[in-house]
Motif scaffolding. Structure first.
Motif, mmCIF file in Angstrom:
data_model
loop_
_atom_site.group_PDB
_atom_site.id
_atom_site.type_symbol
_atom_site.label_atom_id
_atom_site.label_comp_id
_atom_site.label_asym_id
_atom_site.label_seq_id
_atom_site.Cartn_x
_atom_site.Cartn_y
_atom_site.Cartn_z
ATOM 1 N N ALA A 1 2.837 11.927 10.392
ATOM 2 C CA ALA A 1 3.730 10.784 10.576
ATOM 3 C C ALA A 1 3.103 9.765 11.513
ATOM 4 C CB ALA A 1 5.078 11.264 11.119
ATOM 5 N N THR A 2 2.253 10.244 12.408
ATOM 6 C CA THR A 2 1.588 9.356 13.366
ATOM 7 C C THR A 2 0.703 8.347 12.657
ATOM 8 O OG1 THR A 2 1.614 11.047 15.094
ATOM 9 C CG2 THR A 2 0.013 9.263 15.340
ATOM 10 N N VAL A 3 -0.133 8.815 11.720
ATOM 11 C CA VAL A 3 -1.026 7.882 11.022
ATOM 12 C C VAL A 3 -0.226 6.966 10.105
ATOM 13 C CG1 VAL A 3 -1.626 9.300 8.985
ATOM 14 C CG2 VAL A 3 -3.287 7.691 9.921
ATOM 15 N N ALA A 4 0.881 7.459 9.566
ATOM 16 C CA ALA A 4 1.734 6.601 8.728
ATOM 17 C C ALA A 4 2.264 5.428 9.541
ATOM 18 C CB ALA A 4 2.880 7.417 8.147
ATOM 19 N N ARG A 5 2.749 5.697 10.728
ATOM 20 C CA ARG A 5 3.293 4.632 11.572
ATOM 21 C C ARG A 5 2.194 3.682 12.050
ATOM 22 N NH1 ARG A 5 6.447 9.436 14.325
ATOM 23 N NH2 ARG A 5 8.326 9.492 13.021
ATOM 24 N N GLU A 6 1.046 4.244 12.336
ATOM 25 C CA GLU A 6 -0.098 3.424 12.763
ATOM 26 C C GLU A 6 -0.501 2.439 11.677
ATOM 27 O OE1 GLU A 6 -4.779 4.453 12.718
ATOM 28 O OE2 GLU A 6 -3.557 5.822 13.919
ATOM 29 N N GLY B 1 8.750 9.719 5.195
ATOM 30 C CA GLY B 1 8.234 10.407 4.023
ATOM 31 C C GLY B 1 7.396 11.615 4.415
ATOM 32 N N GLN B 2 6.499 11.412 5.385
ATOM 33 C CA GLN B 2 5.652 12.518 5.834
ATOM 34 C C GLN B 2 6.480 13.621 6.506
ATOM 35 O OE1 GLN B 2 2.759 12.947 4.850
ATOM 36 N NE2 GLN B 2 1.926 10.926 4.368
ATOM 37 N N LEU B 3 7.479 13.236 7.277
ATOM 38 C CA LEU B 3 8.331 14.239 7.917
ATOM 39 C C LEU B 3 9.089 15.053 6.877
ATOM 40 C CD1 LEU B 3 9.702 12.092 10.870
ATOM 41 C CD2 LEU B 3 8.054 13.973 11.043
ATOM 42 N N THR B 4 9.541 14.395 5.806
ATOM 43 C CA THR B 4 10.230 15.108 4.733
ATOM 44 C C THR B 4 9.283 16.072 4.029
ATOM 45 O OG1 THR B 4 11.716 13.229 4.420
ATOM 46 C CG2 THR B 4 11.604 14.837 2.628
ATOM 47 N N LYS B 5 8.042 15.654 3.821
ATOM 48 C CA LYS B 5 7.055 16.555 3.208
ATOM 49 C C LYS B 5 6.817 17.776 4.089
ATOM 50 C CE LYS B 5 3.919 18.161 0.405
ATOM 51 N NZ LYS B 5 2.721 17.442 -0.055
ATOM 52 N N MET B 6 6.878 17.592 5.404
ATOM 53 C CA MET B 6 6.740 18.738 6.307
ATOM 54 C C MET B 6 7.871 19.728 6.095
ATOM 55 S SD MET B 6 5.512 16.824 9.799
ATOM 56 C CE MET B 6 4.508 15.339 9.635
ATOM 57 N N VAL B 7 9.096 19.222 5.935
ATOM 58 C CA VAL B 7 10.228 20.106 5.647
ATOM 59 C C VAL B 7 9.961 20.879 4.355
ATOM 60 C CG1 VAL B 7 12.699 20.197 5.124
ATOM 61 C CG2 VAL B 7 11.853 18.589 6.850
ATOM 62 N N ASN B 8 9.440 20.198 3.354
ATOM 63 C CA ASN B 8 9.114 20.809 2.069
ATOM 64 C C ASN B 8 8.129 21.958 2.244
ATOM 65 O OD1 ASN B 8 9.208 20.318 -1.060
ATOM 66 N ND2 ASN B 8 7.030 20.512 -0.590
ATOM 67 N N GLN B 9 7.061 21.727 3.001
ATOM 68 C CA GLN B 9 6.034 22.751 3.169
ATOM 69 C C GLN B 9 6.527 23.916 4.020
ATOM 70 O OE1 GLN B 9 4.734 21.476 0.690
ATOM 71 N NE2 GLN B 9 2.574 21.674 1.250
ATOM 72 N N PHE C 1 0.868 -1.182 0.000
ATOM 73 C CA PHE C 1 0.000 0.000 0.000
ATOM 74 C C PHE C 1 0.901 1.227 0.000
ATOM 75 C CE2 PHE C 1 -2.730 3.317 1.501
ATOM 76 C CZ PHE C 1 -4.040 2.918 1.302
ATOM 77 N N ILE C 2 0.714 2.121 -0.981
ATOM 78 C CA ILE C 2 1.528 3.332 -1.108
ATOM 79 C C ILE C 2 0.617 4.535 -0.933
ATOM 80 C CG2 ILE C 2 3.066 4.662 -2.593
ATOM 81 C CD1 ILE C 2 2.636 1.316 -3.860
ATOM 82 N N ASP C 3 0.816 5.278 0.148
ATOM 83 C CA ASP C 3 -0.052 6.421 0.420
ATOM 84 C C ASP C 3 0.607 7.711 -0.022
ATOM 85 O OD1 ASP C 3 -2.168 7.999 1.427
ATOM 86 O OD2 ASP C 3 -0.885 8.480 3.149
ATOM 87 N N ASN C 4 -0.029 8.409 -0.968
ATOM 88 C CA ASN C 4 0.469 9.685 -1.465
ATOM 89 C C ASN C 4 -0.198 10.888 -0.824
ATOM 90 O OD1 ASN C 4 0.419 7.912 -4.494
ATOM 91 N ND2 ASN C 4 2.324 8.535 -3.519
ATOM 92 N N THR C 5 -1.047 10.653 0.162
ATOM 93 C CA THR C 5 -1.675 11.750 0.901
ATOM 94 C C THR C 5 -0.619 12.498 1.705
ATOM 95 O OG1 THR C 5 -3.606 10.319 1.162
ATOM 96 C CG2 THR C 5 -3.518 12.284 2.561
ATOM 97 N N THR C 6 -0.794 13.816 1.861
ATOM 98 C CA THR C 6 -0.016 14.543 2.863
ATOM 99 C C THR C 6 -0.766 14.410 4.178
ATOM 100 O OG1 THR C 6 0.916 16.092 1.264
ATOM 101 C CG2 THR C 6 0.896 16.774 3.571
ATOM 102 N N ALA C 7 -0.193 13.628 5.070
ATOM 103 C CA ALA C 7 -0.841 13.312 6.344
ATOM 104 C C ALA C 7 0.199 13.370 7.455
ATOM 105 C CB ALA C 7 -1.489 11.924 6.264
#
Length: 294
Positions: A101-106, A169-177, A93-99
Motif C-alpha cells: 500500500a505504501t508504494v501505491a500511495r507514493e 486495493g492493495q490492502l484488500t488483496k492482503m485480506v484475500n491472501q 495508470f492502473i497497476d495490477n501488481t500485488t505490491a
C-alpha cells in the motif's frame, strides 16, 4: 476503443493484455523487460510493442502494469524511462501488481503531481483466471479515475470493485491472501487426515464440498493435492512475497496475524523441499513427507 499500454507480460499480464485487445477491442501497445515476450504477444494478438515503458505509454488513455514487486513497479511507472514520463494529462495508470500500500500511495501522489491518475488494482484468480478473463480486481484510488477505468478493466475481469482511496486495493488483496493461506493449510490438513484415517478422499470431498467447508480452493485444488501434483498455478515464491507484504503491513498497523505468520513459515519449508515454483496447494506435500519431511 481506447488506446492502451500494458507493461509486464508474465503469466498474468500476457493473457490480461490479450483480453484488452481481443475482448475489449482496444488499441494495445505492450512492453516487457524481455523483448522476446513482447514479440510473442504481438505475434499472437496483433497490436504493437515498444522498447520502454515511456514509449509504450505515449499517447495512451490507460496504462496497465503487472510486474514483480515494489521496485519493479517504481521503475516502470516513475523511473527515468517510466510510463509517467510519456503519459498525457488525464490518462490513468492502473497497476495490477500485488505490491505494498505504501508504494501505491507514493505513486498515486507522483501521478497526481504529473496531472495523471493512478489506481492500485491487484487481482485474484490466478493464471487460470487471467487466461479465462474472469479475475477479481480490487481497486484503490480516486473515484473519477475508477469510473473512467472500470469499463476497460472489465475486459479481463468477472468482478471489479472500488475499495476506497489510494492503497485500499492493495490492502484488500492482503485480506484475500491472508484468507487463502489459512484455507489452503486447513484443506491440506483435512485431506492428509482423511487419508491417514483410511477414508476415500473423493467421497469425503464430494460430501463436505456441499456444506460449510466448501471453498474455491477445495473445488479447484483437492484432486491435484490428493495426487501430489503441483507443477502449475500460483507459485509458492509468489505467495511468500505476498504474505511478506501482509506481515509487514500488520506490523505497521498493529494487526495480529498468528496463523498467517505460521503458514508463511510452512511455505518456507516447502521452498526448502524444492517447491519454490510449485502451486500454493503444495502445503500438503509438507504434511505428506515429500522431500523427506514428516
Amino acid at each position: 476503443m481506447a488506446k492502451v499500454a500494458f507493461l509486464g507480460l508474465g503469466v498474468m499480464g500476457f493473457p490480461m493484455a490479450g483480453h484488452l485487445r481481443t475482448r475489449g477491442g482496444h488499441d494495445v501497445v505492450v512492453y516487457n523487460r524481455t523483448p522476446a515476450k513482447a514479440d510473442a504477444w504481438v505475434t499472437k494478438f496483433g497490436g504493437a510493442s515498444a522498447p520502454t515503458p515511456r514509449e509504450a505509454a505515449s499517447g495512451a488513455d490507460f496504462v496497465f502494469s503487472c510486474v514483480g514487486n515494489d521496485d519493479d513497479l517504481r521503475e516502470v511507472a516513475n523511473g527515468p524511462d517510466g510510463a509517467f514520463r510519456g503519459m498525457q494529462p488525464g490518462a490513468v495508470f492502473i497497476d495490477n501488481t500485488t505490491a505494498s500500500a505504501t508504494v501505491a500511495r507514493e505513486l498515486h501522489a507522483a501521478a497526481k503531481a504529473a496531472g495523471i491518475g493512478f489506481l492500485d488494482a491487484p487481482v485474484s484468480g490466478g493464471q487460470a483466471g487471467a487466461e479465462n478473463g474472469v479475475l477479481t480486481v480490487m481497486v484503490g484510488g480516486d473515484e473519477d479515475d475508477y469510473a473512467k477505468a472500470q469499463p476497460v478493466i472489465e475486459a479481463f475481469a468477472r468482478m471489479v470493485g472500488h475499495m476506497g482511496p489510494s492503497g485500499a486495493g492493495q490492502l484488500t488483496k492482503m485480506v484475500n491472501q491472508i484468507a487463502i493461506a489459512g484455507l489452503v493449510q486447513g484443506l491440506s490438513e483435512g485431506i492428509h487426515f482423511a487419508r491417514k484415517a483410511g477414508l476415500d478422499v473423493e467421497k469425503v470431498i464430494g460430501v463436505i464440498s456441499k456444506g460449510a467447508a466448501q471453498s474455491w480452493q477445495m473445488e479447484n485444488r483437492w484432486k491435484t493435492m490428493a495426487e501430489g501434483r503441483f507443477e502449475f498455478g500460483f507459485a509458492v515464491d509468489w505467495m511468500r512475497k505476498d504474505l511478506g507484504i501482509c506481515l509487514a503491513q500488520a506490523n505497521e498497523t498493529g494487526a495480529r496475524l498468528p496463523v498467517t505468520a505460521l503458514v508463511d513459515q510452512f511455505y518456507a519449508d516447502v521452498q526448502a523441499m524444492g517447491g519454490r515454483r510449485w502451486d500454493t496447494s503444495a502445503l500438503i506435500a509438507r504434511l505428506d513427507g515429500v522431500g523427506g519431511k514428516d
